[in-house]
Design an enzyme around this catalytic site. Sequence first.
Site, mmCIF file in Angstrom:
data_model
loop_
_atom_site.group_PDB
_atom_site.id
_atom_site.type_symbol
_atom_site.label_atom_id
_atom_site.label_comp_id
_atom_site.label_asym_id
_atom_site.label_seq_id
_atom_site.Cartn_x
_atom_site.Cartn_y
_atom_site.Cartn_z
ATOM 1 N N TRP A 1 -3.940 0.611 9.128
ATOM 2 C CA TRP A 1 -4.604 1.895 9.095
ATOM 3 C C TRP A 1 -3.705 3.106 8.821
ATOM 4 O O TRP A 1 -4.094 4.094 8.715
ATOM 5 C CB TRP A 1 -5.521 2.158 10.184
ATOM 6 C CG TRP A 1 -6.798 1.366 10.607
ATOM 7 C CD1 TRP A 1 -7.380 0.646 9.394
ATOM 8 C CD2 TRP A 1 -7.533 1.047 11.685
ATOM 9 N NE1 TRP A 1 -8.510 0.079 10.037
ATOM 10 C CE2 TRP A 1 -8.501 0.317 11.240
ATOM 11 C CE3 TRP A 1 -7.434 1.552 12.907
ATOM 12 C CZ2 TRP A 1 -9.516 -0.145 12.143
ATOM 13 C CZ3 TRP A 1 -8.489 1.146 14.036
ATOM 14 C CH2 TRP A 1 -9.442 0.397 13.267
ATOM 15 N N LYS A 2 -2.475 2.780 8.856
ATOM 16 C CA LYS A 2 -1.505 3.907 8.407
ATOM 17 C C LYS A 2 -1.808 5.038 9.546
ATOM 18 O O LYS A 2 -2.033 4.838 10.615
ATOM 19 C CB LYS A 2 -1.735 4.490 6.996
ATOM 20 C CG LYS A 2 -1.293 3.068 6.119
ATOM 21 C CD LYS A 2 -0.946 3.185 4.790
ATOM 22 C CE LYS A 2 -1.054 1.951 3.990
ATOM 23 N NZ LYS A 2 -0.627 2.046 2.555
ATOM 24 N N GLY B 1 -1.743 1.606 -2.660
ATOM 25 C CA GLY B 1 -2.409 2.846 -2.631
ATOM 26 C C GLY B 1 -2.543 3.528 -4.126
ATOM 27 O O GLY B 1 -3.048 4.310 -4.250
ATOM 28 N N GLU C 1 4.251 -6.825 -0.929
ATOM 29 C CA GLU C 1 3.690 -5.733 -1.384
ATOM 30 C C GLU C 1 4.313 -5.008 -2.405
ATOM 31 O O GLU C 1 5.383 -4.391 -2.218
ATOM 32 C CB GLU C 1 3.369 -4.923 0.013
ATOM 33 C CG GLU C 1 2.911 -5.675 0.974
ATOM 34 C CD GLU C 1 2.014 -4.375 1.872
ATOM 35 O OE1 GLU C 1 0.794 -4.672 2.102
ATOM 36 O OE2 GLU C 1 2.543 -3.502 2.238
ATOM 37 N N HIS D 1 7.624 -2.004 6.202
ATOM 38 C CA HIS D 1 6.691 -1.628 5.066
ATOM 39 C C HIS D 1 7.155 -0.577 4.093
ATOM 40 O O HIS D 1 8.088 0.336 4.327
ATOM 41 C CB HIS D 1 5.427 -0.874 5.647
ATOM 42 C CG HIS D 1 4.331 -0.640 4.851
ATOM 43 N ND1 HIS D 1 4.359 0.344 3.874
ATOM 44 C CD2 HIS D 1 2.947 -1.257 4.676
ATOM 45 C CE1 HIS D 1 3.293 0.456 3.238
ATOM 46 N NE2 HIS D 1 2.452 -0.631 3.723
ATOM 47 N N GLY E 1 -4.710 -1.916 3.023
ATOM 48 C CA GLY E 1 -4.358 -0.498 3.596
ATOM 49 C C GLY E 1 -5.681 0.357 3.562
ATOM 50 O O GLY E 1 -7.005 0.311 4.319
HETATM 51 P P1 PGA Z 1 -3.362 -0.421 0.100
HETATM 52 O O1 PGA Z 1 -2.046 -0.405 1.136
HETATM 53 O O2 PGA Z 1 -4.270 -1.342 0.256
HETATM 54 O O3 PGA Z 1 -4.013 1.121 0.200
HETATM 55 O O4 PGA Z 1 -2.591 -0.482 -1.588
HETATM 56 C C1 PGA Z 1 -1.551 -1.685 1.392
HETATM 57 C C2 PGA Z 1 -0.385 -1.438 2.128
HETATM 58 O O5 PGA Z 1 0.161 -0.476 2.318
HETATM 59 O O6 PGA Z 1 -0.170 -2.466 3.265
#
Ligand code: PGA
Length: 261
Positions: free
Chosen positions: A11-12, A181, A175, A102, A241
């Site tokens: 969820w950041k 994002g 990733e 990350h 994310g």
């Molecule tokens: P995202 O992020 O799905 O929004 O691209 C993935 C992540 O940062 O783990």
Amino acid sequence: MTRTQWIIGNWKQHKLRHEAEAFAKKLVADLPDNFMDREDALRIGLAPSFTALDVVRVWSRPAGPLWLFAQNIAAQDGGAFTGEIGPSMLKDVGAHGAIIGHSERRKHFQESTSLLAHKLKCALRADLLAVFCVGEELTARKQEKHEDVIHCQLAEGLGDLPRELCNERLILAYEPVWAIGTGETATPEQANTMHQCIRTWMEQHFGSRGADRSILYGGSVKPNNAAELMANLEVDGLLIGGASLDLTTFFDIIRLSIPGS
Ligand code: PGA
């Protein structure tokens, strides 16, 4: 050996405590009753902010439907380190693991590879789950240096990891930074190739205990690409994310990731 499959929502810096709690409660309520009885049961994880760990904790339990992760962890377990949260504190609040390395931590907070290597050891020594992330930038991909970058990140992060710590609590996540994002996703073929590259490196360094680690894909996973990514033999789960913030969307991804769905 069957590798554990994971769907983890990161969820950041989103969701206040009441939002996090309502989400977790409804997610658990909506999972089918027999969800955990399936042989191929997926493990579902959420990584809320530190401040919401305890409210999500109420709905999580190991071997239950929901696993709880922190988004970061200190490289030591206590001491005069203002602002840091280490393994004992995470266990105290009920977390089962942490995300480490990350790309946002590497990029915006200058977390060095040696710091990440310490964080990883610290988490695993405390018997926490550790989701260790690697991924290349767009420039490296364009210059066809992506595999070199991943090898380097693995060598720096896991190169001196004691063999016994390469155990079932270590999870890897590929990733690609250019996919995070951005709405741009690695194709299933790209993901498969990179996961194979990670697995080969792990096998060379840790033998079968390295090759058996679950490797998750992350980077703009959405309901429209989750199933084809998960259908890849090398993809053992997803780190999500943006699409994990909305319950319906996250739930769709879970549903689509159940084998045979
Ligand atoms: P995202 O992020 O799905 O929004 O691209 C993935 C992540 O940062 O783990």
